[in-house]
Design an enzyme around this catalytic site. Structure first.
Site, PDB file in Angstrom:
ATOM      1  N   SER A  14     -68.049  -0.221 108.320  1.00  0.00           N
ATOM      2  CA  SER A  14     -66.666  -0.409 107.866  1.00  0.00           C
ATOM      3  C   SER A  14     -66.359  -1.875 107.576  1.00  0.00           C
ATOM      4  O   SER A  14     -66.638  -2.763 108.393  1.00  0.00           O
ATOM      5  CB  SER A  14     -65.683   0.108 108.925  1.00  0.00           C
ATOM      6  OG  SER A  14     -64.357  -0.173 108.523  1.00  0.00           O
ATOM      7  N   LEU A  15     -65.748  -2.104 106.430  1.00  0.00           N
ATOM      8  CA  LEU A  15     -65.296  -3.448 106.069  1.00  0.00           C
ATOM      9  C   LEU A  15     -63.784  -3.595 106.255  1.00  0.00           C
ATOM     10  O   LEU A  15     -63.195  -4.586 105.810  1.00  0.00           O
ATOM     11  CB  LEU A  15     -65.661  -3.753 104.610  1.00  0.00           C
ATOM     12  CG  LEU A  15     -67.170  -3.778 104.298  1.00  0.00           C
ATOM     13  CD1 LEU A  15     -67.405  -4.068 102.829  1.00  0.00           C
ATOM     14  CD2 LEU A  15     -67.899  -4.807 105.160  1.00  0.00           C
ATOM     15  N   SER A  16     -63.168  -2.634 106.929  1.00  0.00           N
ATOM     16  CA  SER A  16     -61.722  -2.709 107.168  1.00  0.00           C
ATOM     17  C   SER A  16     -61.293  -4.001 107.866  1.00  0.00           C
ATOM     18  O   SER A  16     -60.284  -4.606 107.477  1.00  0.00           O
ATOM     19  CB  SER A  16     -61.254  -1.499 107.981  1.00  0.00           C
ATOM     20  OG  SER A  16     -61.314  -0.323 107.218  1.00  0.00           O
ATOM     21  N   LYS A  65     -60.892  12.242 111.648  1.00  0.00           N
ATOM     22  CA  LYS A  65     -59.655  12.376 110.871  1.00  0.00           C
ATOM     23  C   LYS A  65     -58.860  13.637 111.237  1.00  0.00           C
ATOM     24  O   LYS A  65     -57.642  13.652 111.145  1.00  0.00           O
ATOM     25  CB  LYS A  65     -59.972  12.368 109.370  1.00  0.00           C
ATOM     26  CG  LYS A  65     -60.373  11.001 108.835  1.00  0.00           C
ATOM     27  CD  LYS A  65     -60.802  11.089 107.375  1.00  0.00           C
ATOM     28  CE  LYS A  65     -61.329   9.780 106.836  1.00  0.00           C
ATOM     29  NZ  LYS A  65     -60.269   8.892 106.347  1.00  0.00           N
ATOM     30  N   ASP A 101     -55.097   8.095 102.551  1.00  0.00           N
ATOM     31  CA  ASP A 101     -56.239   8.389 101.665  1.00  0.00           C
ATOM     32  C   ASP A 101     -55.767   9.067 100.379  1.00  0.00           C
ATOM     33  O   ASP A 101     -56.350   8.868  99.311  1.00  0.00           O
ATOM     34  CB  ASP A 101     -57.256   9.302 102.361  1.00  0.00           C
ATOM     35  CG  ASP A 101     -58.100   8.575 103.379  1.00  0.00           C
ATOM     36  OD1 ASP A 101     -58.344   7.362 103.200  1.00  0.00           O
ATOM     37  OD2 ASP A 101     -58.537   9.205 104.351  1.00  0.00           O
ATOM     38  N   ALA A 126     -67.648  18.527 102.490  1.00  0.00           N
ATOM     39  CA  ALA A 126     -66.432  19.172 103.002  1.00  0.00           C
ATOM     40  C   ALA A 126     -65.934  18.450 104.247  1.00  0.00           C
ATOM     41  O   ALA A 126     -65.365  19.059 105.148  1.00  0.00           O
ATOM     42  CB  ALA A 126     -66.718  20.645 103.302  1.00  0.00           C
ATOM     43  N   GLY A 127     -66.150  17.155 104.270  1.00  0.00           N
ATOM     44  CA  GLY A 127     -65.734  16.364 105.426  1.00  0.00           C
ATOM     45  C   GLY A 127     -64.257  16.039 105.420  1.00  0.00           C
ATOM     46  O   GLY A 127     -63.481  16.529 104.589  1.00  0.00           O
TER      47      GLY A 127
END
Length: 260
Positions: A14-16, A65, A101, A126-127
């Site tokens: 992750s680059l968040s 999520k 999102d 289908a994530g």
């Protein structure tokens, strides 16, 4: 000092933090943003830190999520439709789950001038992010959505939310204008076991790090337009940042350089 986190497992890609900490510094906010790898059993206690104001905002990535929802007090319309949360914040005494999102995907497509109106779209995977993508595509007026996943039951579960979607068996490839890789295949350099030997189509990968997965590399070599998930990532982060800080941060060349 305010503390923000992105939680997931894995999380190293992750680059968040780079993006949010850049905006925090630019806007002179007394805060820090970090990433943390959690186990599912740790979710409740971590979200309670937000309730107790030990932390001040959470982003959620795979595979949590959907799993965080039972620990939240209220959900946005987008979450109620998609069963997917990527942003958590406190409002009054309530812990709120939101989904940026949806807006991030749409704004990212518009930024890249990818037009989905009246187009046929194949989604692979289908994530947790897939319902958000479908929600956006339907609101943007696409003609047809095909959904394919190795475990067909997961795709069928998504169809329960979106009756317009047609579920296909894995490796059955329909005629499409745009194909979206929403699987995690490619994060570590792997290739999808699919024959997508077409040209003059649009190949989109939700993955943004690495910036060119094998899926995109092969598509480019075959003469297709490719796009990774960079702008979806930037725009969903932009929306989260504005919820937490009441500031809409700029998306400019400096921001784009952070992601390479």
């Amino acid at each position: 000092m305010k503390k923000f986190f992105v939680i997931g497992n894995p999380i190293s890609h992750s680059l968040s933090p780079e993006l949010h900490n850049f905006w925090i510094k630019k806007n002179k906010i007394n805060a820090v943003y970090d990433k943390i790898k959690l186990e599912e059993s740790e979710l409740k206690d971590f979200i309670n830190k937000l309730r107790n104001e030990e932390i001040h905002g959470i982003n959620v990535t795979v595979p949590f999520k959907n799993k965080v929802i039972k620990y939240l007090d209220k959900l946005s319309l987008e979450v109620e439709t998609t069963d997917s949360v990527n942003t958590i914040y406190k409002s009054g005494n309530d812990i709120i789950g939101h989904n940026t999102d949806v807006a991030g995907f749409e704004l990212g497509l518009r930024h890249s001038k990818i037009n989905v109106l009246h187009k046929s779209i194949l989604i692979l995977g289908a994530g947790g992010v897939v319902p958000s993508i479908i929600y956006s595509l339907l609101s943007m007026g696409c003609k047809k959505i095909f959904l394919s996943n190795r475990t067909i039951e997961k795709a069928e579960n998504i169809k329960k939310k979106f009756d317009e979607v047609e579920v296909l068996e894995w490796k059955k490839i329909p005629d499409f204008d745009i194909v979206i890789n929403a699987t995690s295949v490619g994060l570590k350099g792997e290739s999808l076991d699919l024959d997508l030997n077409t040209k003059d189509k649009v190949f989109y990968d939700v993955i943004y790090n690495p910036k060119e997965t094998q899926f995109l590399k092969k598509a480019r070599e075959n003469g297709n337009r490719i796009e990774n998930g960079k702008f979806m990532f930037i725009y969903q982060a932009n929306q989260s940042f504005s919820i937490w800080n009441n500031i809409i941060p700029k998306i400019d060349d400096e921001v784009l350089k952070i992601l390479g």
